[in-house]
Design an enzyme around this catalytic site. Structure first.
Site, short mmCIF file in Angstrom:
data_model
loop_
_atom_site.label_atom_id
_atom_site.label_comp_id
_atom_site.label_asym_id
_atom_site.label_seq_id
_atom_site.Cartn_x
_atom_site.Cartn_y
_atom_site.Cartn_z
N GLU A 59 -7.24 11.49 9.09
CA GLU A 59 -7.37 11.96 10.29
C GLU A 59 -8.47 12.65 10.28
O GLU A 59 -8.80 13.73 10.56
CB GLU A 59 -6.11 12.90 11.00
N GLU A 119 1.63 6.96 11.65
CA GLU A 119 2.62 8.08 11.70
C GLU A 119 3.13 8.35 13.11
O GLU A 119 2.50 7.82 14.15
CB GLU A 119 1.76 9.42 11.61
#
Length: 667
Positions: A148, A307
């Site tokens: 991320e 995710e």
């Protein structure tokens, strides 16, 4: 896309947080839910390198061995997203400096400076050790770089690198002064060393750095930071490919979307797009659908749902439980829009630290009789049955919406008119029109090929870079249909205004020019008259002068009552619509009934009964219809699907769809 051998079902697993004797039991529980993959080693740098140059892979070796023995597909993280304490102590320049000029200390994550040579060197050395060690393990199906990416840095390293970046772009300080219009407020520079990165002590202010004196500077700095982080990714990828050229490489995109990183520029370097999805409990279903379509459109291929949450999310202000059936519906929504994996954060709930209350496959109760685990096992069974059919199938769209990071940045730096400009919300106004009609839609960038589409919608195309106007003109002249709106065609790529009336270089194709823009203050409603009916509008009202365009709607209140609000212009073989105000949903729906009819494109299903319906097409041409009830209310299956087979169950399609029900249908 790199072809998967099976549909991945799994997620983040952190066995290093647990005693070794529990690992085999964990894997046994995962298998009960038909989980077949695990993402590991995302945040393990401190374990792998407790002291500089002293590596210890003993625990990771055991984890990899147990997962391999269990025939799990492994997504191997590179562990470079969170740095060990010794690194901060020995090399303080690795820590990023925020826009308030504060240097971070050890703690948190996403706190590295992308232009720190020490961070680059240490990350590269760890990467080399890791890839050389595991490159021959055939159970590793993806390399997962960092995690991320995000968090801009304003340190001396970045300032020096930024100056080099600017020299390469503008060549001379005179060129830079002109591009940024630096005569304003005596900002003219005479030497490259006089450049200061934008921060709260300089040309940026506001809690989130949302206000700027020199927008050209701030926008260029965001471009530079996105490229700086991308260069880190490229560095790690290069090392991986040197030792393991076959295994695909990715990094997980995130956010709504993440404003700091230009994913369209990053996409070219990804072997496959992966995305972390965490919709808030009150987010409308079309918002998540938009993000999935954006991820799918980045490479026009299926993507990885890297995710998601089985139930509660840890970091949101309010995290209600996902209601019975809701988890399955939200996961299949991602699949419906192009995901070829379903992965969770996380597989086992932590007992301490951040995110310990984030939901997981193995919860704190450590029982398999729970509601959530039973739903996860049921989802696993369905994916096992249907995954081989779904895998690799694609979405074919004839409509597209333009989303552009330079516009994202520049639009929200606008100083004046109204403080309520929100780029993503403006885009969603238009995406919702296609979502509610079940029309497949790509989310494309300004550099994509418009000729692939019957209709291209470019809301709030505030920044029109050189050559984009010609591209739009050519598209419409050759028969394309184009929609743009208020706050479009206003500035060039340096955020300097186009003279001669808005929408600047789009005046020709739209057949209008805008004299002024009125701000609609909170609580105020302006009426628009269209097809004999009044509709509310807000935010901004353009005062439009039509040249060649015909008027479709007029303002019905204020001093500009009777003047155009919406126009349509025939240009060559195509048409261009200009929407000069933010029509509320009912009015925009009425307008798009007309626009869509003019294109000749039909919905997948006309009587959708408030169900979300999408279509993926397999390589051999078979159509798979995903029918999702994204609410807790009962809905009725459209009659079109009578007699179709639900590949999740092997049974005939059922008519009555309870709340959060899902069917994947083929004829």
């Amino acid at each position: 896309m790199t072809q998967l051998s099976r549909f991945l079902y799994g997620g983040d697993y952190n066995p290093d947080q647990w005693p070794e004797e529990t690992w085999s039991k964990d894997i046994h529980v995962f298998k009960k839910a038909d989980i077949n993959s695990a993402t590991i080693n995302i945040f393990s740098w401190a374990l792998l390198e407790p002291r500089e140059g002293k590596y210890n892979f003993s625990k990771l070796d055991k984890v990899v061995q147990q997962l391999s023995d269990a025939n799990f597909d492994i997504v191997m993280g590179t562990a470079t997203a969170a740095m060990p304490a010794w690194m901060f102590k020995k090399y303080p320049d690795i820590a990023r400096v925020d826009y308030q000029d504060r240097r971070h200390v050890f703690g948190q994550r996403h706190n590295f400076c992308p232009n720190s040579s020490n961070y680059q060197r240490l990350a590269g050395e760890l990467e080399k050790q890791l890839v050389e060690r595991y490159k021959d393990n055939k159970h590793i199906v993806f390399w997962h770089i960092n995690n991320e990416y995000g968090g801009n840095c304003y340190c001396e390293n970045c300032q020096n690198a930024f100056k080099k970046w600017l020299k390469n772009k503008y060549k001379t300080v005179e060129g830079l002064n002109k591009a940024w219009n630096m005569n304003v407020w005596s900002h003219t520079i005479y030497d490259w060393d006089e450049i200061v990165v934008p921060n709260e002590l300089g040309d940026v202010w506001g809690i989130k750095g949302s206000e700027t004196i020199v927008a050209g500077l701030s926008i260029d700095y965001l471009r530079f930071q996105s490229e700086s982080m991308q260069n880190l990714f490229k560095m790690e990828k290069k090392i991986i490919k040197k030792f393991d050229p076959e295994t695909p490489v990715t990094t997980n995109f995130h956010g709504l979307p993440n404003k700091m990183v230009d994913y369209q520029k990053w996409a070219k370097g990804q072997d496959i797009i992966s995305y972390d999805s965490y919709p808030t409990y009150d987010a409308p279903a079309y918002k998540a659908a938009f993000l999935y379509d954006l991820m799918r459109s980045l490479k026009h291929q299926p993507f990885m749902l890297m995710e998601s949450a089985p139930s509660q999310v840890n970091w949101q202000p309010y995290s209600p439980l996902k209601r019975p059936g809701q988890m399955e519906a939200t996961e299949f929504q991602a699949v419906a829009h192009g995901a070829d994996t379903v992965q969770f954060f996380r597989l086992k709930q932590a007992v301490g630290g951040s995110e310990k209350f984030h939901s997981a496959v193995i919860a704190h109760s450590q029982r398999t009789v729970t509601r959530v685990f039973k739903e996860l096992a049921d989802l696993g069974k369905k994916l096992k049955n249907a995954g081989p059919t779904i895998l690799g199938s694609k979405t074919k769209a004839r409509f597209a919406i333009v989303f552009d990071w330079s516009n994202f940045w520049s639009y929200e730096y606008v100083d004046g008119i109204t403080q309520d400009l929100n780029y993503v919300d403006s885009i969603l106004d238009y995406y919702r029109q296609f979502y509610e009609r079940n029309i497949p839609t790509d989310i494309i960038g300004v550099d994509d090929d418009f000729s692939n589409y019957d209709l291209v919608v470019a809301p709030v195309l505030y920044m029109v870079k050189h050559g984009l106007d010609k591209k739009i003109n050519d598209y419409v002249e050759n028969g394309g249909n184009f929609v743009t709106t208020y706050m479009s065609g206003m500035v060039n790529s340096s955020d300097n205004v186009y003279l001669g009336g808005y929408p600047g270089p789009l005046k020709e194709v739209t057949g209008i020019w805008v004299e002024e823009s009125d701000a609609v203050v909170p609580g105020q409603k302006i009426k628009v008259l269209m097809n004999g009916k009044d509709y509310d509008t807000g935010l901004i009202c353009n005062l439009i002068h039509p040249n060649d365009a015909k008027i479709l709607a007029t303002y019905a209140s204020e001093f500009y009552a009777g003047t155009p609000a919406v126009t349509e212009n025939q240009y060559g073989k195509g048409r261009a619509w200009y929407i000069g105000t933010r029509l509320e949903h009912q009015g925009l729906t009425q307008l798009f009934n007309h626009i869509i009819f003019e294109t000749g494109v039909e919905s997948l299903v006309c009587d959708s009964h408030k169900l979300e319906i999408t279509k993926r097409v397999t390589e051999d041409g078979k159509e798979l219809y995903f029918v999702l009830n994204m609410s807790n209310e009962e809905r009725t299956l459209p009659s079109k699907f009578t007699g179709y087979e639900d590949i999740l169950t092997g049974e005939k399609a059922h008519k009555d769809m309870k709340g959060w029900d899902v069917q994947v249908l083929r004829n």
